[in-house]
Design a protein around this motif. Structure first.
Motif, PDB file in Angstrom:
ATOM      1  N   VAL A 125       0.920  -1.034  -0.124  1.00 33.58           N
ATOM      2  CA  VAL A 125       0.113  -0.208  -0.021  1.00 33.58           C
ATOM      3  C   VAL A 125       0.843   1.437  -0.068  1.00 33.58           C
ATOM      4  N   ASP A 126       1.805   1.240   1.022  1.00 30.92           N
ATOM      5  CA  ASP A 126       2.453   2.699   1.143  1.00 30.92           C
ATOM      6  C   ASP A 126       3.544   2.920   0.231  1.00 30.92           C
ATOM      7  N   LEU A 127       4.285   1.849  -0.438  1.00 36.30           N
ATOM      8  CA  LEU A 127       5.232   2.034  -1.395  1.00 36.30           C
ATOM      9  C   LEU A 127       5.071   1.499  -2.695  1.00 36.30           C
ATOM     10  N   THR A 128       4.756   0.489  -2.849  1.00 39.68           N
ATOM     11  CA  THR A 128       4.284   0.062  -4.282  1.00 39.68           C
ATOM     12  C   THR A 128       2.887   0.737  -4.779  1.00 39.68           C
ATOM     13  N   GLY A 129       2.024   0.987  -3.786  1.00 34.25           N
ATOM     14  CA  GLY A 129       1.045   1.788  -4.176  1.00 34.25           C
ATOM     15  C   GLY A 129       1.452   3.155  -4.684  1.00 34.25           C
ATOM     16  N   VAL A 130       2.412   3.596  -4.322  1.00 37.94           N
ATOM     17  CA  VAL A 130       2.884   5.012  -4.775  1.00 37.94           C
ATOM     18  C   VAL A 130       3.348   4.806  -6.233  1.00 37.94           C
ATOM     19  N   PHE A 131       4.274   3.776  -6.298  1.00 38.65           N
ATOM     20  CA  PHE A 131       4.935   3.135  -7.684  1.00 38.65           C
ATOM     21  C   PHE A 131       3.600   3.010  -8.639  1.00 38.65           C
ATOM     22  N   ASN A 132       2.542   2.174  -8.413  1.00 34.31           N
ATOM     23  CA  ASN A 132       1.519   1.853  -9.225  1.00 34.31           C
ATOM     24  C   ASN A 132       0.930   3.115  -9.811  1.00 34.31           C
ATOM     25  N   VAL A 133       0.385   4.026  -8.775  1.00 31.71           N
ATOM     26  CA  VAL A 133      -0.408   5.128  -9.393  1.00 31.71           C
ATOM     27  C   VAL A 133       0.356   6.111 -10.234  1.00 31.71           C
ATOM     28  N   THR A 134       1.739   6.242  -9.655  1.00 35.47           N
ATOM     29  CA  THR A 134       2.655   7.007 -10.336  1.00 35.47           C
ATOM     30  C   THR A 134       2.897   6.609 -11.913  1.00 35.47           C
ATOM     31  N   GLN A 135       3.251   5.462 -12.046  1.00 31.53           N
ATOM     32  CA  GLN A 135       3.313   4.732 -13.340  1.00 31.53           C
ATOM     33  C   GLN A 135       2.157   5.019 -14.147  1.00 31.53           C
ATOM     34  N   ALA A 136       1.135   4.760 -13.601  1.00 30.33           N
ATOM     35  CA  ALA A 136      -0.160   4.978 -14.490  1.00 30.33           C
ATOM     36  C   ALA A 136      -0.348   6.537 -14.825  1.00 30.33           C
ATOM     37  N   VAL A 137      -0.067   7.535 -13.710  1.00 28.54           N
ATOM     38  CA  VAL A 137      -0.289   8.824 -14.334  1.00 28.54           C
ATOM     39  C   VAL A 137       0.831   9.476 -14.936  1.00 28.54           C
ATOM     40  N   LEU A 138       2.025   9.139 -15.085  1.00 32.35           N
ATOM     41  CA  LEU A 138       3.199   9.555 -15.532  1.00 32.35           C
ATOM     42  C   LEU A 138       2.991   9.951 -16.852  1.00 32.35           C
ATOM     43  N   PRO A 139       2.593   9.475 -17.824  1.00 26.93           N
ATOM     44  CA  PRO A 139       2.130   9.976 -19.029  1.00 26.93           C
ATOM     45  C   PRO A 139       1.576  11.305 -19.226  1.00 26.93           C
TER      46      PRO A 139
END
Length: 262
Positions: free
Chosen positions: A114-128
């Motif tokens: 939740v606290d780390l991989t969740g940041v990775f997941n959402v950031t990768q999705a929004v980064l474009p």
């Protein structure tokens, strides 16, 4: 000095927006002119925040930061409503406590997911979206002073938040020439429903008074108090504003002097 509506027309996505820090951030960004997507797992608290904001708010329930499919579906709805995201605030998090020797592998994995991989997941999705927006795009991670120092009995949380700060610094360098700033806000113990629940647990298990229980959370803060969610929201607003265009790669402690990052 900030303009009256420095974020007018911008689309901000806030995870964990149903209560506490996330709700304060969502309300504050909306007051600054942003359209705000309120993302979280439970609809009822998100709807309550949206009712305060009005037409500038979109509710995305069932938005589980550990599930890329749920993130993708939510972003499709958000983009069709408010357009591409240009401000991302990763706020969703969990903070269960246990001595390290009693921290199960399942608890460890859950907190990091939740606290780390969740940041990775959402950031990768929004980064474009952020990269396409370019100059003025903002990525703001709500970390914790637990990402800057250590606390007993929350080893998984400390590990995850240290990871968020490290990720913040790495992305700041990768995205600097794209015009995207990346920063972390690191509050100390904050007056949120999670802290209030913890206070009740301490009172019930130890028989201490509310004042004695509260002292456990405030004794490390030189100002002797809990941080207020609005203080975190105000810092987030500044980082999201044009005034903070040259601020990137920072982990800003909101902690009354407990942690002096440098």
């Amino acid at each position: 000095m900030l303009d009256a509506l420095p974020l007018e027309g911008r689309h901000a996505l806030v995870t964990g927006a149903g209560s506490g820090i996330g709700a304060a951030i969502a309300r504050t960004l909306a007051k600054a002119g942003a359209n705000v997507t309120l993302a979280g797992r439970r609809r009822e608290p998100l709807e309550a925040v949206a009712a305060e904001i009005g037409s500038q708010a979109l509710v995305l329930d069932s938005f589980d930061v550990t599930k890329p499919g749920a993130i993708a579906a939510g972003l499709e709805k958000a983009s069709s409503t408010f357009g591409p995201v240009s401000i991302l605030v990763n706020n969703a998090g969990e903070a269960p406590s246990a001595p390290f020797e009693k921290t199960s592998a399942d608890m460890w994995s859950y907190v990091l997911s939740v606290d780390l991989t969740g940041v990775f997941n959402v950031t990768q999705a929004v980064l474009p979206d952020l990269k396409a927006h370019g100059e003025g795009a903002r990525l703001i991670n709500i970390a914790s002073t637990a990402g800057l120092t250590g606390y007993a009995y929350v080893s998984a949380y400390c590990a995850a938040k240290h990871g968020v700060v490290g990720l913040t610094r790495a992305l700041a360098l990768e995205l600097a020439k794209k015009g995207v700033t990346v920063n972390a806000v690191c509050p100390s113990f904050t007056d949120t429903p999670i802290i209030q629940q913890s206070l009740e647990t301490i009172i019930q298990k130890t028989g201490r008074s509310r004042e004695e229980a509260l002292a456990e959370f405030t004794r490390s803060n030189p100002q002797g108090r809990l941080i207020q969610p609005q203080e975190v929201a105000d810092t987030t607003l500044w980082l999201a504003s044009p005034s903070a265009g040259s601020v990137t790669g920072q982990a800003i402690a909101i902690a009354g002097g407990e942690v002096m990052a440098g």
